[in-house]
Scaffold this motif. Structure first.
Motif, PDB file in Angstrom:
ATOM      1  N   VAL A 119     -18.546  77.887 -28.094  1.00 20.57           N
ATOM      2  CA  VAL A 119     -19.548  77.257 -28.963  1.00 20.57           C
ATOM      3  C   VAL A 119     -20.222  78.328 -29.821  1.00 20.57           C
ATOM      4  O   VAL A 119     -20.132  79.519 -29.535  1.00 20.57           O
ATOM      5  N   PRO A 120     -20.923  77.917 -30.881  1.00 21.60           N
ATOM      6  CA  PRO A 120     -21.484  78.910 -31.806  1.00 21.60           C
ATOM      7  C   PRO A 120     -22.715  79.655 -31.324  1.00 21.60           C
ATOM      8  O   PRO A 120     -22.985  80.767 -31.771  1.00 21.60           O
ATOM      9  N   ASP A 121     -23.509  79.047 -30.419  1.00 20.29           N
ATOM     10  CA  ASP A 121     -24.769  79.690 -30.063  1.00 20.29           C
ATOM     11  C   ASP A 121     -25.254  79.241 -28.695  1.00 20.29           C
ATOM     12  O   ASP A 121     -24.678  78.347 -28.064  1.00 20.29           O
ATOM     13  N   MET A 122     -26.349  79.870 -28.239  1.00 17.41           N
ATOM     14  CA  MET A 122     -26.892  79.588 -26.911  1.00 17.41           C
ATOM     15  C   MET A 122     -27.436  78.171 -26.798  1.00 17.41           C
ATOM     16  O   MET A 122     -27.322  77.517 -25.753  1.00 17.41           O
ATOM     17  N   HIS A 123     -28.058  77.675 -27.867  1.00 15.97           N
ATOM     18  CA  HIS A 123     -28.616  76.328 -27.819  1.00 15.97           C
ATOM     19  C   HIS A 123     -27.517  75.290 -27.624  1.00 15.97           C
ATOM     20  O   HIS A 123     -27.665  74.345 -26.832  1.00 15.97           O
ATOM     21  N   THR A 124     -26.407  75.459 -28.338  1.00 19.54           N
ATOM     22  CA  THR A 124     -25.293  74.529 -28.196  1.00 19.54           C
ATOM     23  C   THR A 124     -24.708  74.610 -26.797  1.00 19.54           C
ATOM     24  O   THR A 124     -24.327  73.592 -26.207  1.00 19.54           O
ATOM     25  N   ARG A 125     -24.641  75.818 -26.258  1.00 14.27           N
ATOM     26  CA  ARG A 125     -24.136  75.985 -24.892  1.00 14.27           C
ATOM     27  C   ARG A 125     -24.962  75.170 -23.901  1.00 14.27           C
ATOM     28  O   ARG A 125     -24.430  74.404 -23.111  1.00 14.27           O
ATOM     29  N   LYS A 126     -26.261  75.335 -23.932  1.00  9.97           N
ATOM     30  CA  LYS A 126     -27.120  74.642 -22.975  1.00  9.97           C
ATOM     31  C   LYS A 126     -27.057  73.127 -23.162  1.00  9.97           C
ATOM     32  O   LYS A 126     -27.028  72.378 -22.189  1.00  9.97           O
ATOM     33  N   ARG A 127     -27.046  72.699 -24.421  1.00 12.15           N
ATOM     34  CA  ARG A 127     -27.005  71.268 -24.686  1.00 12.15           C
ATOM     35  C   ARG A 127     -25.700  70.651 -24.181  1.00 12.15           C
ATOM     36  O   ARG A 127     -25.713  69.574 -23.580  1.00 12.15           O
ATOM     37  N   LEU A 128     -24.575  71.319 -24.401  1.00  9.49           N
ATOM     38  CA  LEU A 128     -23.300  70.776 -23.949  1.00  9.49           C
ATOM     39  C   LEU A 128     -23.219  70.743 -22.429  1.00  9.49           C
ATOM     40  O   LEU A 128     -22.746  69.753 -21.847  1.00  9.49           O
ATOM     41  N   MET A 129     -23.681  71.783 -21.774  1.00  4.35           N
ATOM     42  CA  MET A 129     -23.672  71.789 -20.312  1.00  4.35           C
ATOM     43  C   MET A 129     -24.524  70.644 -19.767  1.00  4.35           C
ATOM     44  O   MET A 129     -24.120  69.932 -18.837  1.00  4.35           O
ATOM     45  N   ALA A 130     -25.705  70.456 -20.348  1.00  6.41           N
ATOM     46  CA  ALA A 130     -26.580  69.378 -19.900  1.00  6.41           C
ATOM     47  C   ALA A 130     -25.954  68.015 -20.152  1.00  6.41           C
ATOM     48  O   ALA A 130     -26.045  67.103 -19.318  1.00  6.41           O
ATOM     49  N   THR A 131     -25.297  67.857 -21.293  1.00 13.01           N
ATOM     50  CA  THR A 131     -24.645  66.584 -21.617  1.00 13.01           C
ATOM     51  C   THR A 131     -23.559  66.260 -20.595  1.00 13.01           C
ATOM     52  O   THR A 131     -23.437  65.107 -20.153  1.00 13.01           O
ATOM     53  N   LYS A 132     -22.771  67.245 -20.220  1.00  6.67           N
ATOM     54  CA  LYS A 132     -21.721  67.016 -19.232  1.00  6.67           C
ATOM     55  C   LYS A 132     -22.304  66.549 -17.894  1.00  6.67           C
ATOM     56  O   LYS A 132     -21.752  65.676 -17.227  1.00  6.67           O
ATOM     57  N   VAL A 133     -23.436  67.138 -17.507  1.00  4.40           N
ATOM     58  CA  VAL A 133     -24.092  66.720 -16.264  1.00  4.40           C
ATOM     59  C   VAL A 133     -24.587  65.284 -16.371  1.00  4.40           C
ATOM     60  O   VAL A 133     -24.376  64.462 -15.474  1.00  4.40           O
ATOM     61  N   MET A 134     -25.229  64.969 -17.494  1.00  5.29           N
ATOM     62  CA  MET A 134     -25.782  63.622 -17.667  1.00  5.29           C
ATOM     63  C   MET A 134     -24.699  62.552 -17.755  1.00  5.29           C
ATOM     64  O   MET A 134     -24.945  61.384 -17.477  1.00  5.29           O
ATOM     65  N   GLU A 135     -23.498  62.959 -18.109  1.00 10.28           N
ATOM     66  CA  GLU A 135     -22.370  62.026 -18.156  1.00 10.28           C
ATOM     67  C   GLU A 135     -21.705  61.857 -16.795  1.00 10.28           C
ATOM     68  O   GLU A 135     -20.836  60.998 -16.625  1.00 10.28           O
ATOM     69  N   GLY A 136     -22.092  62.666 -15.821  1.00 10.39           N
ATOM     70  CA  GLY A 136     -21.461  62.632 -14.509  1.00 10.39           C
ATOM     71  C   GLY A 136     -21.924  61.478 -13.648  1.00 10.39           C
ATOM     72  O   GLY A 136     -22.858  60.748 -13.976  1.00 10.39           O
ATOM     73  N   GLY A 137     -21.281  61.328 -12.509  1.00 10.93           N
ATOM     74  CA  GLY A 137     -21.607  60.272 -11.577  1.00 10.93           C
ATOM     75  C   GLY A 137     -22.737  60.647 -10.637  1.00 10.93           C
ATOM     76  O   GLY A 137     -23.394  61.683 -10.811  1.00 10.93           O
ATOM     77  N   PRO A 138     -22.999  59.819  -9.625  1.00 10.85           N
ATOM     78  CA  PRO A 138     -24.078  60.088  -8.668  1.00 10.85           C
ATOM     79  C   PRO A 138     -23.919  61.451  -8.004  1.00 10.85           C
ATOM     80  O   PRO A 138     -22.806  61.871  -7.691  1.00 10.85           O
ATOM     81  N   GLY A 139     -25.032  62.134  -7.812  1.00  6.94           N
ATOM     82  CA  GLY A 139     -25.010  63.459  -7.214  1.00  6.94           C
ATOM     83  C   GLY A 139     -24.905  64.570  -8.233  1.00  6.94           C
ATOM     84  O   GLY A 139     -24.891  65.750  -7.868  1.00  6.94           O
TER      85      GLY A 139
END
Length: 234
Positions: A119-139
């Protein structure tokens, strides 16, 4: 949250190993817990220190699809000799070394560290990681092993996002050898001084053993003092 989806847990941790072997052991132990519970790891995409240890261990157990790294282009160093990160006065120059220049649209090829998105920058990194978590299932949720400035910044931002109602999953500090005792003492102090409510003071949880982390995320209950704001579906 879709109960048919796999849990996704983002781990924040150092790109160095520290001076105590227990931190590397905790990274390996946490990877084994992820494997046993079929949890997908999202992490910062580095191959050094605790970051590399947890990713490499989980890939060896569950395969490349079990790990998704997200790393800014600036933290990737190109070296045909596969040299480690350059060190200048004790500071790392990169979190990952690759043999050839990378194509951002395709990321870094699948490897012993899993799948990696550049990704291009630190902000995009954190946002993408958080998005992947929020898309996950229980736990699903966030966990922090030991680390430096970047690690504490990441875990505190996700704690703030929880308080603001941007996400509703748990955040756990894996407190090995008392590494996070100072942060937890500050949290209690802030609650005592009225800057954080007692209810919100429980958003950030503590585990002393890797085996306790995933059960804590699975039974996490949101604070009743969280802000119920409209973030436009974020």
């Amino acid at each position: 949250m879709d109960h048919t989806k796999q849990a996704v847990v983002c781990v924040f941790c150092g790109a160095t190993s520290g001076t105590e072997p227990e931190h590397l052991e905790a990274a390996r132990a946490l990877a084994h817990e992820f494997h046993k519970k079929n949890v997908r790891l999202v992490y910062g995409g580095g191959t050094t220190g605790l970051m590399g240890e947890i990713a490499r261990t989980l890939v060896s157990l569950s395969g490349p699809e079990s790990v998704h790294g997200v790393i800014p282009r600036a933290l990737v160093q190109v070296s045909a000799k596969h040299e480690g990160p350059e060190v200048n006065g004790g500071a790392k120059a990169a979190e990952r070394v690759v043999s050839t220049d990378i194509n951002e649209s395709k990321g870094i090829p699948e490897s012993e560290y899993g799948i990696t998105t550049v990704v291009p920058d630190m902000h995009t990194r954190k946002r993408l990681m958080a998005t992947k978590v929020m898309e996950g299932g229980p736990g699903s949720g966030f966990v922090s092993l030991a680390g430096g400035f970047g690690t504490i910044e990441e875990v505190m931002e996700m704690t703030t996002w929880n308080q603001l109602g941007i996400h509703h999953v748990g955040i756990v500090l894996l407190n090995v050898n008392g590494y996070w005792d100072g942060l937890l003492a500050w949290l209690r102090h802030a609650v005592g001084k009225g800057f954080i409510s007692a209810e919100n003071g429980r958003i950030l949880a503590e585990a002393r053993d890797a085996a306790d982390v995933l059960p804590m995320l699975a039974r996490y209950q949101g604070s009743c003092d969280r802000m119920l704001l409209n973030w436009g579906g974020e």
